[in-house]
Write an enzyme that holds these catalytic residues in place. Structure first.
Site, PDB file in Angstrom:
ATOM      1  N   GLU A 123     -38.958 -26.464  29.762  1.00  0.00           N
ATOM      2  CA  GLU A 123     -38.771 -27.733  30.485  1.00  0.00           C
ATOM      3  C   GLU A 123     -37.379 -27.855  31.112  1.00  0.00           C
ATOM      4  OE1 GLU A 123     -39.965 -30.971  27.954  1.00  0.00           O
ATOM      5  OE2 GLU A 123     -42.062 -30.327  27.947  1.00  0.00           O
ATOM      6  N   GLU A 360     -47.788 -25.822  27.402  1.00  0.00           N
ATOM      7  CA  GLU A 360     -47.647 -26.699  26.243  1.00  0.00           C
ATOM      8  C   GLU A 360     -48.510 -27.927  26.463  1.00  0.00           C
ATOM      9  OE1 GLU A 360     -44.105 -29.414  24.569  1.00  0.00           O
ATOM     10  OE2 GLU A 360     -43.537 -27.297  24.791  1.00  0.00           O
TER      11      GLU A 360
END
Length: 616
Positions: A123, A360
């Protein structure tokens, strides 16, 4: 931040420069209790993600990606491999250390057969790069919850000035609203150390971005467009083109100096952003796999899931409010499917026919006030998990499910930021001495929850182009449709306008090397049941076009295709006898409210008729 831009770590939280309660929680006496590690108060859930906008994370991300551009005065001394001392830019210091670390990691584990590839960073975020305003963050892209300092507020707070900042609370239909203000850093703690590269001064004040007005006792912006345009050239900057893509290429080259070139390179965009259109082939490392993350942000934010779901992805991009609301389980499936389809197709438009993997995803086990921990009724968790995985299946996207944390507990969750995604729970597991590892052993699943929604059939290998997959959790039945691809000379009518989830390209694929399609069908579903395979396309045919065999020990259904003519379409239906027991109702707005609508309509009609008759 402490090693590269020396800062007082103890002052980070008090100055609003970072949110640390996801790691440790203060007791009533103001001390940190290690027993409470990872837990957060109910009103603090979700606050960790606001850290992207706080001074510490935003400054470090900016220095890492673009320090040479925006923080050229920040120099760091380091030892060379020959033992000499040299002074380098903050960006070079951070990126070189990062690449050195990755070389060691890749060299250590890259040879292992279980390592498919590497992902550069989890991220990633741009920090202040492309910042549109010093006076506030973008509400549509950056979570506003709790105390939200603007960039200017963060600068003054970090420099030791007490500052009043807006405070946001949860609301509806928008997730949060500005309800009050709160004064932070009343003690005047500075995060910048005197022995640091800035000599105790804010790094952004050092670069003339802002200054402190002694008369007005407030910070003032001196260069409003500092992070939006190159400070020297004045040209607009683009985080992906100017900073992310060049470093991604350096990282991939460095990793491949110590591993085989067939290792995959997993990459993702900034969280909750679509794949940028600038991610063209010249920016793509070899063996690239696009691996964005996806969560239902509404359920994640509220730690709740029920019949009502909201498309936050759509709302943040201007979707009409009522179109973003969905009802029932059918509605949740459709809601999640649209969001994941949007992610996939944005990637296809930019990257072409590159693999897409949701790197994810998961659901909160502690939703709905954690009531399932007491009741052991996981119906809502099963429903949400099924809606999410159904959406992934509809887009033919692989995924990495947040599924296992051996330390997970009902009280502490996954011991990180109050998150609780692991569907394995040690409290519900047997000791290792009582477990057996046979594929059909029921103890293999010991300690797991939501298996009804998680353990599902899937098309593992398809001898053709997959067109449709459908699995119904309530019955165990599934369907697969696929087609033998055309040769390169054939016109692909479906490819016009670019590939989509519903219309994949049907030409340009490698020659098939097998005529056997393999479908994983788990033993937990087929045990004590008969599995049958049929095809609606063969109903009028004199002879079948495929044969099937289910091998329980391998949990695999083999479909041998007898006709491999390009353009040949296959469609099979798999049935269980007896069907699985229904887990929950497949409801939507009409099934739940059609009776009320008819009743209300009849009542209104009756009143209208009464008035009409009375008028006559």
């Amino acid at each position: 931040m402490a090693s590269s831009v020396p800062s007082d770590l103890d002052a980070l939280e008090e100055s609003g420069s970072a949110w640390l309660n996801g790691l440790r929680v203060k007791t009533a006496e103001g001390k940190y209790d290690e027993e409470d590690r990872g837990t957060v108060k109910p009103e603090e859930r979700g606050l960790w993600s606001t850290g992207y906008q706080k001074l510490a994370a935003a400054t470090l991300a900016t220095c890492f990606w673009a320090g040479d551009t925006f923080a050229p005065k920040a120099k760091v001394k380091r030892r060379t491999k020959t033992g000499n001392e040299e002074e380098v830019s903050i960006q070079q210091f951070l990126q070189d250390d990062f690449l050195d670390m990755w070389e060691v990691l890749a060299d250590t584990v890259g040879h292992l057969p279980g390592v498919l590839g590497f992902e550069i960073m989890n991220e990633p975020h741009r920090g202040y790069v492309e910042l549109q305003s010093m006076y506030g963050w973008d509400y549509n892209t950056d979570l506003h919850l709790g105390a939200i300092p603007s960039p200017l507020h963060s600068f003054t707070l970090g420099a030791g000035y007490s500052t009043s900042v807006p405070h946001y609370t949860r609301s509806f239909p928008m997730p949060t609203r500005h309800t009050s203000s709160v004064t932070l850093n009343t003690a005047g703690r500075k995060v910048w150390r005197e022995d640091g590269v800035t000599e105790g001064k804010c790094i952004w004040e050092m670069h003339g971005v802002w200054g402190w007005d002694e008369q007005k006792k407030e910070g003032i912006v001196l260069r409003e467009n500092y992070f939006k345009r190159h400070p020297l050239t004045g040209k607009p900057v683009d985080w992906y083109n100017d900073f992310y893509f060049p470093f991604l290429s350096r990282w991939a080259d460095r990793v491949r100096t110590v591993v085989d070139n067939d290792k995959m390179v997993f990459v993702e965009a900034i969280p909750n952003e679509f794949c940028p259109s600038s991610w063209t082939p010249d920016h793509q490392p070899g063996n690239l796999v696009y691996a964005p993350h996806w969560y239902d942000l509404n359920a994640l934010f509220n730690k709740a899931f029920g019949d009502f779901s909201v498309n936050v992805q759509g709302l943040s991009r201007g979707m009409f409010l009522l179109k973003a609301f969905y009802w029932g389980h059918i509605g949740a499936r459709n809601n999640f499917s649209l969001q994941i389809k949007n992610l996939a197709e944005a990637a296809y438009r930019s990257l072409g026919e590159k693999p897409v993997l949701i790197g994810e995803c998961g659901i909160p086990m502690d939703m709905n006030q954690g009531e399932a921990f007491e009741s052991e009724d996981w119906t809502w968790q099963n429903r949400m998990m099924d809606a999410m995985i159904t959406a992934l299946e509809r887009s033919f996207i692989g995924f990495t499910l947040w599924n296992y944390n051996p330390s997970n507990s009902d009280l502490h969750g996954d011991t990180w930021n109050g998150e609780n995604f692991s569907f394995f729970a040690q409290r519900r597991a047997l000791p290792p001495s009582l477990l057996t590892l046979d594929q059909t052993s029921p103890t293999l699943d010991n300690g797991a929850r939501l298996l009804r929604a998680v353990v599902r059939p899937y098309a593992a290998k398809v001898a053709g182009i997959p067109l449709k997959w459908k699995y119904e959790l309530n019955t165990g039945d599934c369907e697969l449709e696929w087609m033998v691809p055309y040769s390169n000379g054939h016109e692909d009518s479906q490819a016009k306008g670019g590939p989509t989830v519903d219309q994949p390209p049907l030409v340009g694929h490698p020659t098939l090397t097998s005529n056997t399609t393999e479908i994983f069908f788990p033993h937990i579903l087929s045990q004590d049941r008969t599995l049958s395979v049929s095809s609606p396309l063969d109903s009028s045919s004199a002879s079948p076009t495929f044969t099937s065999e289910y091998v329980p020990s391998l949990q695999t259904l083999y479909i041998q295709q007898l006709d491999m003519t390009p353009g040949k379409k296959y469609h099979i239906k798999i049935r269980l006898d007896p069907s699985l027991k229904q887990a929950f109702e497949l409801n939507d707005f009409w099934t739940d409210f059609i009776g009320h609508i008819y009743l209300g309509g009849g009542f209104i009609f009756a009143i209208a008729a009464w008035f009409f008759v009375g008028f006559l």
